[in-house]
Write a protein that holds these residues in place. Sequence first.
Motif, short mmCIF file in Angstrom:
data_model
loop_
_atom_site.label_atom_id
_atom_site.label_comp_id
_atom_site.label_asym_id
_atom_site.label_seq_id
_atom_site.Cartn_x
_atom_site.Cartn_y
_atom_site.Cartn_z
N ASP A 1 -5.65 -0.75 -4.82
CA ASP A 1 -5.13 -1.29 -3.57
C ASP A 1 -6.16 -2.26 -2.96
N GLU A 2 -5.94 -3.53 -3.18
CA GLU A 2 -6.83 -4.58 -2.70
C GLU A 2 -8.30 -4.24 -2.94
N SER B 1 0.83 -1.20 0.00
CA SER B 1 0.00 0.00 0.00
C SER B 1 0.86 1.25 0.00
#
Lengths: 221, 247
Positions: B167-168, B47
Amino acid sequence: MDLIVENFFNIEIMRQAFPLLLRGLGTSALLCLAVIPLGLIGGLVVALMARTHIRVLRFTVIALIDFFRAVPPLVLLIFIYSGLPFAGIQLSPFVAVCLGFLLNNSAYYAEIYRAGIESIGAGQMEAARSTGLNPLQSMIYVILPQATRNVLPDLLSNTVEVVKLTSIASVVALPELLYSADMARSISYNSSPIVLAAGIYLLILWPSVRLLSRLEHRVGH
Amino acid sequence: MNQTTDILVARGLRKSFGELEVLKGIDFSLRQGELVFVIGPSGSGKSTMLRCFNRLEEPTEGSVTIDGVNLMAPGVDINSMRRQIGMVFQQFNLYPHLSVSRNITLALRKVLKRSASQAEETAREMLEMVGLEEKADAYPGELSGGQQQRVAIARAVALEPKVMLFDEPTSALDPELVGSVLQVMRKLRDSGMTMVVVSHEMRFAREAAGRIVFMSDGEIIEEGTPDQIFENPSHRRTREFVAEISR
Ligand SMILES: Nc1ncnc2c1ncn2[C@@H]1O[C@H](COP(=O)(O)OP(=O)(O)O)[C@@H](O)[C@H]1O
Ligand SMILES: [Mg+2]
């Protein structure tokens, strides 16, 4: 019993005092129209300044917030109106009251905004910045609308306090509602005008207080 | 001038939070139209790396270049650069007080200075792309997680970014909603979008990614095609991690 009615609920005296009190109410309303927006805007500016990355500025602002929250508003007002002339600064009662309220209210409103802004997760600011909005735009369009909604009951309840607090303007001879009532009392040598003033305050503030408690209920759930 | 095809280049990227060094010298580059998957254990700095790519996080050292513009250069207009770097967050981060349509039009109007009607037209097109045209007037709170994430993608894509960072994007979703988001990402890739995706959706990675990057402890340990990384990793740590997420 008659004595109480005679001295506190004397209709005839209230009727005579009514025009004077009405004018006082007008002045109170004018005062509110000046000091509430001043406090709301001043508070917002102060709350935003308290978030700056410039350390010195941030600490100064936070210290000033604490200071003006700690000083009793009456002391502040008398200092501005009667103390400052010793430094050669003589303000009219209206300006003195506005200045005192600006300093006091900005500090209180700022604390409320600050709590509101802090209640919004960092993800909102990040999302806004990631789309290219600058810090101010992100604040105005994304953070503040949510923040003010979250603290709306506190903003309103502080505003009710401000309306009540305008009565301290009577100590600098600004002829608002309380001052006018007290004048009528001293002329008529009877307390009924004060009771009438209290009744007017009640009539005006009661709906706000009602609304507030309903709002607090709703936000609480 | 082969450089022109590199949309994103990071050189010697380091990031510390106080004493903790989270990124320990990342070199990474991304070609036009490429989809790169970033995998690695939790806390390995994935991240943080993505957030350095658009300077949401300020790198301690190193450079990030987007389509030839160094983001670290003094005087760079970071807001105009960020608009060209779309970002999609694990928690969606839609603006809850604005309708779906206004979520998309806000930056179009304030950053790209589009007129209201132009911005709304773009929002309509974007919502159609993610299959949510009927939700334009809904509020984020009325949508499922999968729908919210698709709106978040639409919001970013509307700004015509040169690269998209994910991000995810599916980690916060119920399993049955993951597919619809991956479907949109597939569509984006097929339209030629350049993408960096932090995710552990192995099936999607195998199918869609041109390259997999494995990160551990703030470093890129290994990179290669999905086959190389998943079938034949050369580093022990990669092998262990792949074994763990394949279970
Ligand atoms: N704002 C921050 N302040 C301090 N430490 C942070 C911050 N953001 C991330 N970290 C730390 O950096 C490390 C890497 O985090 P992160 O980039 O989120 O990893 P990943 O996304 O791979 O799980 C973690 O140890 C995390 O605790
Ligand atoms: Mg992460």
